[in-house]
Design a protein around this motif. Structure first.
Motif, PDB file in Angstrom:
ATOM      1  N   SER A  36       0.823  -1.214   0.000  1.00  0.00           N
ATOM      2  CA  SER A  36       0.000   0.000   0.000  1.00  0.00           C
ATOM      3  C   SER A  36       0.858   1.266   0.000  1.00  0.00           C
ATOM      4  CB  SER A  36      -0.917   0.010   1.230  1.00  0.00           C
ATOM      5  OG  SER A  36      -1.723  -1.131   1.283  1.00  0.00           O
ATOM      6  N   CYS A  38       2.666   2.457   2.325  1.00  0.00           N
ATOM      7  CA  CYS A  38       2.741   3.122   3.626  1.00  0.00           C
ATOM      8  C   CYS A  38       4.188   3.396   4.011  1.00  0.00           C
ATOM      9  CB  CYS A  38       2.126   2.258   4.716  1.00  0.00           C
ATOM     10  SG  CYS A  38       0.572   1.489   4.285  1.00  0.00           S
ATOM     11  N   LYS A  40       6.635   4.097   2.316  1.00  0.00           N
ATOM     12  CA  LYS A  40       7.264   5.205   1.597  1.00  0.00           C
ATOM     13  C   LYS A  40       7.213   6.487   2.451  1.00  0.00           C
ATOM     14  CE  LYS A  40       6.425   7.923  -2.393  1.00  0.00           C
ATOM     15  NZ  LYS A  40       5.126   8.412  -2.821  1.00  0.00           N
ATOM     16  N   ASP A  49       7.666  11.684   5.236  1.00  0.00           N
ATOM     17  CA  ASP A  49       6.659  12.629   4.750  1.00  0.00           C
ATOM     18  C   ASP A  49       5.444  12.651   5.672  1.00  0.00           C
ATOM     19  OD1 ASP A  49       8.024  13.632   2.611  1.00  0.00           O
ATOM     20  OD2 ASP A  49       7.285  12.123   1.207  1.00  0.00           O
ATOM     21  N   GLY A  50       5.174  11.520   6.262  1.00  0.00           N
ATOM     22  CA  GLY A  50       4.071  11.422   7.218  1.00  0.00           C
ATOM     23  C   GLY A  50       4.625  11.230   8.620  1.00  0.00           C
ATOM     24  N   THR A  56       1.643   8.943  16.099  1.00  0.00           N
ATOM     25  CA  THR A  56       0.203   8.704  15.947  1.00  0.00           C
ATOM     26  C   THR A  56      -0.328   7.928  17.150  1.00  0.00           C
ATOM     27  OG1 THR A  56       0.440   8.670  13.550  1.00  0.00           O
ATOM     28  CG2 THR A  56      -1.566   7.707  14.443  1.00  0.00           C
ATOM     29  N   TYR A  60      -3.249   9.292  19.814  1.00  0.00           N
ATOM     30  CA  TYR A  60      -4.541   8.627  20.049  1.00  0.00           C
ATOM     31  C   TYR A  60      -4.600   7.829  21.340  1.00  0.00           C
ATOM     32  CZ  TYR A  60      -6.143   9.921  15.404  1.00  0.00           C
ATOM     33  OH  TYR A  60      -6.541  10.623  14.306  1.00  0.00           O
ATOM     34  N   LEU A  70      -8.854   6.175  12.611  1.00  0.00           N
ATOM     35  CA  LEU A  70      -7.811   5.678  11.708  1.00  0.00           C
ATOM     36  C   LEU A  70      -8.418   4.817  10.601  1.00  0.00           C
ATOM     37  CD1 LEU A  70      -4.776   4.985  14.046  1.00  0.00           C
ATOM     38  CD2 LEU A  70      -5.321   6.997  12.692  1.00  0.00           C
ATOM     39  N   HIS A  73      -9.448   7.242   8.155  1.00  0.00           N
ATOM     40  CA  HIS A  73      -8.249   7.803   7.533  1.00  0.00           C
ATOM     41  C   HIS A  73      -7.713   6.878   6.430  1.00  0.00           C
ATOM     42  CE1 HIS A  73      -4.556  10.170   7.286  1.00  0.00           C
ATOM     43  NE2 HIS A  73      -3.909   9.028   7.215  1.00  0.00           N
ATOM     44  N   GLU A  81      -1.191  17.038   3.294  1.00  0.00           N
ATOM     45  CA  GLU A  81      -0.177  17.866   2.667  1.00  0.00           C
ATOM     46  C   GLU A  81       1.161  17.147   2.704  1.00  0.00           C
ATOM     47  OE1 GLU A  81      -1.344  22.295   3.620  1.00  0.00           O
ATOM     48  OE2 GLU A  81       0.850  22.044   3.533  1.00  0.00           O
ATOM     49  N   GLU A  87      -2.450  16.617  -1.435  1.00  0.00           N
ATOM     50  CA  GLU A  87      -2.744  15.397  -2.187  1.00  0.00           C
ATOM     51  C   GLU A  87      -3.644  14.511  -1.342  1.00  0.00           C
ATOM     52  OE1 GLU A  87       0.561  12.197  -1.907  1.00  0.00           O
ATOM     53  OE2 GLU A  87       1.612  14.021  -2.491  1.00  0.00           O
ATOM     54  N   HIS A  89      -4.455  11.183   0.708  1.00  0.00           N
ATOM     55  CA  HIS A  89      -3.763  10.084   1.395  1.00  0.00           C
ATOM     56  C   HIS A  89      -4.127   8.783   0.685  1.00  0.00           C
ATOM     57  CE1 HIS A  89      -2.619   7.396   4.750  1.00  0.00           C
ATOM     58  NE2 HIS A  89      -1.763   8.348   5.027  1.00  0.00           N
ATOM     59  N   VAL A  90      -3.178   7.866   0.574  1.00  0.00           N
ATOM     60  CA  VAL A  90      -3.485   6.597  -0.094  1.00  0.00           C
ATOM     61  C   VAL A  90      -4.521   5.813   0.716  1.00  0.00           C
ATOM     62  CG1 VAL A  90      -1.213   6.357  -1.151  1.00  0.00           C
ATOM     63  CG2 VAL A  90      -1.649   5.257   1.029  1.00  0.00           C
ATOM     64  N   ILE A  92      -5.644   2.129   1.959  1.00  0.00           N
ATOM     65  CA  ILE A  92      -4.996   0.846   2.168  1.00  0.00           C
ATOM     66  C   ILE A  92      -5.536  -0.142   1.135  1.00  0.00           C
ATOM     67  CG2 ILE A  92      -6.665   0.007   3.903  1.00  0.00           C
ATOM     68  CD1 ILE A  92      -3.986  -0.919   5.410  1.00  0.00           C
ATOM     69  N   ILE A 107      -0.330  -0.083  14.517  1.00  0.00           N
ATOM     70  CA  ILE A 107       0.087   1.333  14.566  1.00  0.00           C
ATOM     71  C   ILE A 107      -0.108   1.886  15.980  1.00  0.00           C
ATOM     72  CG2 ILE A 107      -0.509   3.679  13.799  1.00  0.00           C
ATOM     73  CD1 ILE A 107      -1.177   2.455  11.051  1.00  0.00           C
TER      74      ILE A 107
HETATM   75  C1  HEC Z   1       2.539  10.017   0.051  1.00  0.00           C
HETATM   76  C2  HEC Z   1       2.889   9.809   1.431  1.00  0.00           C
HETATM   77  C3  HEC Z   1       2.007   8.919   2.303  1.00  0.00           C
HETATM   78  C4  HEC Z   1       1.670   7.590   2.091  1.00  0.00           C
HETATM   79  C5  HEC Z   1       2.012   6.718   0.906  1.00  0.00           C
HETATM   80  C6  HEC Z   1       0.922   7.179   3.263  1.00  0.00           C
HETATM   81  N1  HEC Z   1       0.814   8.223   4.145  1.00  0.00           N
HETATM   82 FE1  HEC Z   1      -0.070   8.148   5.947  1.00  0.00          FE
HETATM   83  N2  HEC Z   1       0.173  10.177   6.138  1.00  0.00           N
HETATM   84  C7  HEC Z   1       0.916  10.984   5.294  1.00  0.00           C
HETATM   85  C8  HEC Z   1       0.889  12.349   5.784  1.00  0.00           C
HETATM   86  C9  HEC Z   1       1.576  13.546   5.129  1.00  0.00           C
HETATM   87  C10 HEC Z   1       0.110  12.329   6.951  1.00  0.00           C
HETATM   88  C11 HEC Z   1      -0.236  13.515   7.876  1.00  0.00           C
HETATM   89  C12 HEC Z   1      -1.610  13.986   7.527  1.00  0.00           C
HETATM   90  C13 HEC Z   1      -2.074  15.090   8.418  1.00  0.00           C
HETATM   91  O1  HEC Z   1      -1.685  15.133   9.581  1.00  0.00           O
HETATM   92  O2  HEC Z   1      -2.869  15.911   7.950  1.00  0.00           O
HETATM   93  C14 HEC Z   1      -0.302  10.943   7.162  1.00  0.00           C
HETATM   94  C15 HEC Z   1      -1.036  10.510   8.249  1.00  0.00           C
HETATM   95  C16 HEC Z   1      -1.186   9.186   8.602  1.00  0.00           C
HETATM   96  C17 HEC Z   1      -1.679   8.709   9.856  1.00  0.00           C
HETATM   97  C18 HEC Z   1      -2.128   9.586  11.036  1.00  0.00           C
HETATM   98  C19 HEC Z   1      -3.575   9.953  10.892  1.00  0.00           C
HETATM   99  C20 HEC Z   1      -4.083  10.733  12.057  1.00  0.00           C
HETATM  100  O3  HEC Z   1      -5.308  10.821  12.197  1.00  0.00           O
HETATM  101  O4  HEC Z   1      -3.288  11.286  12.830  1.00  0.00           O
HETATM  102  C21 HEC Z   1      -1.664   7.350   9.817  1.00  0.00           C
HETATM  103  C22 HEC Z   1      -2.063   6.384  10.903  1.00  0.00           C
HETATM  104  C23 HEC Z   1      -1.183   6.969   8.511  1.00  0.00           C
HETATM  105  N3  HEC Z   1      -0.910   8.110   7.788  1.00  0.00           N
HETATM  106  C24 HEC Z   1      -1.029   5.677   8.088  1.00  0.00           C
HETATM  107  C25 HEC Z   1      -0.707   5.312   6.786  1.00  0.00           C
HETATM  108  C26 HEC Z   1      -0.799   3.973   6.265  1.00  0.00           C
HETATM  109  C27 HEC Z   1      -1.199   2.749   7.078  1.00  0.00           C
HETATM  110  C28 HEC Z   1      -0.457   4.049   4.940  1.00  0.00           C
HETATM  111  C29 HEC Z   1      -0.515   2.933   3.902  1.00  0.00           C
HETATM  112  C30 HEC Z   1      -1.869   2.416   3.658  1.00  0.00           C
HETATM  113  C31 HEC Z   1      -0.087   5.429   4.662  1.00  0.00           C
HETATM  114  N4  HEC Z   1      -0.274   6.163   5.806  1.00  0.00           N
HETATM  115  C32 HEC Z   1       0.402   5.896   3.464  1.00  0.00           C
HETATM  116  C33 HEC Z   1       1.578  10.553   4.161  1.00  0.00           C
HETATM  117  C34 HEC Z   1       1.459   9.293   3.582  1.00  0.00           C
END
Ligand code: HEC
Length: 110
Positions: A36, A38, A40, A49-50, A56, A60, A70, A73, A81, A87, A89-90, A92, A107
Motif C-alpha cells: 500500500s 505506507c 514510503k 513525509d508522514g 500517531t 490517540y 484511523l 483515515h 499535505e 494530495e 492520502h493513499v 490501504i 500502529i
Molecule cells: C505520500 C505519502 C504517504 C503515504 C504513501 C501514506 N501516508 Fe499516511 N500520512 C501521510 C501524511 C503527510 C500524513 C499527515 C496527515 C495530516 O496530519 O494531515 C499521514 C497521516 C497518517 C496517519 C495519522 C492519521 C491521524 O489521524 O493522525 C496514519 C495512521 C497513517 N498516515 C497511516 C498510513 C498507512 C497505514 C499508509 C498505507 C496504507 C499510509 N499512511 C500511506 C503521508 C502518507
C-alpha cells in the motif's frame, strides 16, 4: 457414507470461513503495508513525509475513537499535505476489515 461426506464438507467450509476471519500475521501485515506504499511515507519511530507511527500512537493514546478515526483515515483518502502540496492520502489496499483493523492495532501499539 453420504452423511459422512456432508459432515466433512461442512467441516471444510467451517475451517475455510474461520481462517478468513483471523487477522493478519506479522508478515502479512508488513506485506500489506509495503504493497500500500505506507512504508514510503511512514516509519515506526521516525518522521518521513508522514508522522511516525509512534507519534500517531501517542496522539490517540487513551482515545476511545482511535480505531474508528484511523479506519476512516485509511479507507477514505482524506486530503493531506506532502511537502507543502495537497494530495490525497493513499487508501490501504484491501477491503478486508479484519486486516485493516490489524494494521491499525499495530500502529496504535507503536
Ligand atoms: C505520500 C505519502 C504517504 C503515504 C504513501 C501514506 N501516508 Fe499516511 N500520512 C501521510 C501524511 C503527510 C500524513 C499527515 C496527515 C495530516 O496530519 O494531515 C499521514 C497521516 C497518517 C496517519 C495519522 C492519521 C491521524 O489521524 O493522525 C496514519 C495512521 C497513517 N498516515 C497511516 C498510513 C498507512 C497505514 C499508509 C498505507 C496504507 C499510509 N499512511 C500511506 C503521508 C502518507
Amino acid at each position: 457414507m453420504n452423511k459422512l461426506k456432508m459432515t466433512l464438507l461442512a467441516l471444510t467450509s467451517l475451517a475455510l470461513t474461520s481462517s478468513a476471519a483471523f487477522a493478519l500475521d506479522d508478515a502479512g501485515r508488513d506485506a500489506l503495508m509495503k504493497d500500500s506504499k505506507c512504508t514510503k511515507c511512514h516509519a515506526a519511530d521516525k518522521k518521513k513525509d508522514g508522522p511516525a507511527y509512534k507519534e500517531t500512537a501517542a496522539k490517540y493514546k487513551g482515545k476511545a475513537d482511535a480505531e474508528k478515526k484511523l479506519f476512516t483515515h485509511l479507507t477514505t483518502a482524506p486530503e493531506i499535505e506532502v511537502d507543502g502540496a495537497k494530495e490525497k492520502h493513499v487508501k490501504i489496499k484491501t477491503t478486508n476489515e479484519a486486516d485493516i483493523k490489524a494494521v491499525i492495532a499495530w500502529i496504535l501499539a507503536q
